[in-house]
Design an enzyme around this catalytic site. Structure first.
Site, mmCIF file in Angstrom:
data_model
loop_
_atom_site.group_PDB
_atom_site.id
_atom_site.type_symbol
_atom_site.label_atom_id
_atom_site.label_comp_id
_atom_site.label_asym_id
_atom_site.label_seq_id
_atom_site.Cartn_x
_atom_site.Cartn_y
_atom_site.Cartn_z
ATOM 1 N N GLU A 1 0.837 -1.105 -0.099
ATOM 2 C CA GLU A 1 0.009 0.081 -0.160
ATOM 3 C C GLU A 1 0.947 1.144 -0.179
ATOM 4 O O GLU A 1 1.673 1.496 0.978
ATOM 5 C CB GLU A 1 -0.899 0.213 1.352
ATOM 6 N N GLU B 1 -11.278 1.958 7.240
ATOM 7 C CA GLU B 1 -10.023 2.313 7.998
ATOM 8 C C GLU B 1 -10.111 3.805 8.080
ATOM 9 O O GLU B 1 -9.454 4.563 7.337
ATOM 10 C CB GLU B 1 -8.854 2.059 7.315
HETATM 11 O O1 LIG Z 1 -2.128 3.709 7.353
HETATM 12 C C1 LIG Z 1 -2.896 2.939 6.464
HETATM 13 O O2 LIG Z 1 -3.483 3.390 5.658
HETATM 14 C C2 LIG Z 1 -2.621 1.371 6.717
HETATM 15 O O3 LIG Z 1 -3.472 0.789 6.099
HETATM 16 C C3 LIG Z 1 -1.687 0.945 7.685
HETATM 17 O O4 LIG Z 1 -1.267 -0.393 7.452
#
Ligand SMILES: O=C(O)C(=O)CO
Length: 263
Positions: free
Chosen positions: A143, A240
Site C-alpha cells: 500500500e 479504515e
Molecule cells: O495507514 C494505513 O492506511 C494503513 O493501512 C496501515 O496499514
C-alpha cells in the site's frame, strides 16, 4: 455487491482489542481487518472471530516501533532480519486465523543514505515474502501511503507502486488500494478503479480530507462503490477511518451494506 470490513485498529477503539470483535459483530459487520494482532495468541483472536461469525480479510506484518514512527522494514537495508522475522510471524497468524492476505509495509526511507539500496532491498525482501506467502496459499498486499500523513514513506503513489510490484514478477502480490491515500496523492478515483482493475487485491475507504466516516468530505462514495462493482471487485472494503465519535453512532452510512442490519 458492496461488502464492508471493520478495521479494528481504527474502529471501536474505546474498547480493548479483543472486545472490538464483539462490537463489530453486534454492529452488523461480517468481516474485519486489523494491523497487528501480535499481543494476543492466535487462539485468542480466532475465538473472537468465531464467536462473532467474522471473516478476517487482512492483517499487517509487524512494522516495528509504531509509536516511535516506524512503518515497516521492506525498503530498509539495515532491517532484513527484522523483516524476515515479521514475515514468518505474519504467515503463522494469517494461516491460523484463516486470513488470505498480509499487508507488508515498506518503511520510512527519508533518512536512508542510499535510495538505490532501498529499492534493491525492497525488491529482494518482497520477493522473499511473496514466495513464503505463496507456499502458505497467501497473498501479499502493498500500500502506498499519502505523504502528507506519512512523510518519507517509501511509496506514496499508485502507479509507481504498481511499477515496482510489476518488477517483483510474483502472481500473489497485489496493490492495496486505499481510496483515502489515493485521492490525496493521485485523484481521478473512478477512472483509476477501472484502469487498475485486477491489480488491487484489497481496498480501504475513508472520508477525505479528514479520514472520518465516508459520508463526509470530497468523495462520492456511492459512485465509488458502484465503480468497484462494475470493475468486478468482489472483496471487502476495509473501513479504515477515525470515527468522529463513538463508532456505532457514525455507522448510518454503512447500514445498507451491512447484511446483519440491512432491512
Ligand atoms: O495507514 C494505513 O492506511 C494503513 O493501512 C496501515 O496499514
Amino acid at each position: 455487491m458492496t461488502r464492508l470490513a471493520a478495521n479494528l485498529s481504527m474502529l471501536f477503539t474505546d474498547a480493548p482489542f479483543l472486545d472490538r470483535f464483539d462490537r463489530a459483530g453486534a454492529a452488523g459487520f461480517e468481516a474485519v481487518e486489523f494491523l497487528f494482532p501480535y499481543d494476543h495468541t492466535i487462539a485468542e483472536v480466532k475465538a473472537r472471530l468465531d464467536r462473532n461469525g467474522l471473516q478476517l480479510t487482512l492483517i499487517n506484518a509487524f512494522a516495528g516501533d509504531w509509536a516511535g514512527g516506524e512503518r515497516g522494514f521492506a525498503a530498509r537495508p539495515s532491517k532484513t532480519s527484522e523483516f524476515d522475522a515479521s514475515i514468518a510471524q505474519a504467515i503463522d497468524y494469517a494461516t491460523g486465523l484463516g486470513c488470505p492476505r498480509i499487508h507488508v509495509m515498506s518503511g520510512i526511507t527519508k533518512d536512508e543514505p542510499d535510495m538505490a539500496a532501498c529499492e534493491t532491498v525492497w525488491i529482494d525482501n518482497m520477493r522473499k515474502a511473496a514466495d513464503l506467502a505463496a507456499n502458505a496459499g497467501l497473498d501479499i498486499s502493498i500500500e502506498p501511503l499519502n505523504s502528507r500523513d506519512m512523510p518519507g514513506y517509501f511509496i506514496s503513489k499508485q502507479d509507481p507502486t504498481l511499477e515496482l510490484i510489476g518488477r517483483l514478477d510474483r502472481r500473489n502480490v497485489f496493490l492495496q488500494f486505499d481510496v483515502y491515500h489515493a485521492q490525496i496523492m493521485d485523484g481521478d478515483i473512478i477512472r483509476r478503479i477501472e484502469r487498475l482493475k485486477g491489480a488491487y487485491g484489497h481496498v480501504q475507504i475513508a472520508g477525505v480530507p479528514d479520514r472520518h466516516e465516508p459520508d463526509e468530505g470530497e468523495l462520492n462514495y456511492a459512485a465509488i462503490f458502484e465503480a468497484f462493482d462494475r470493475a468486478g471487485f468482489d472483496g471487502f472494503l476495509g473501513c479504515e477511518y477515525n470515527p468522529r465519535g463513538r463508532t456505532e453512532d457514525g455507522l448510518a452510512w454503512a447500514a445498507p451494506y451491512l447484511p446483519k442490519t440491512a432491512g
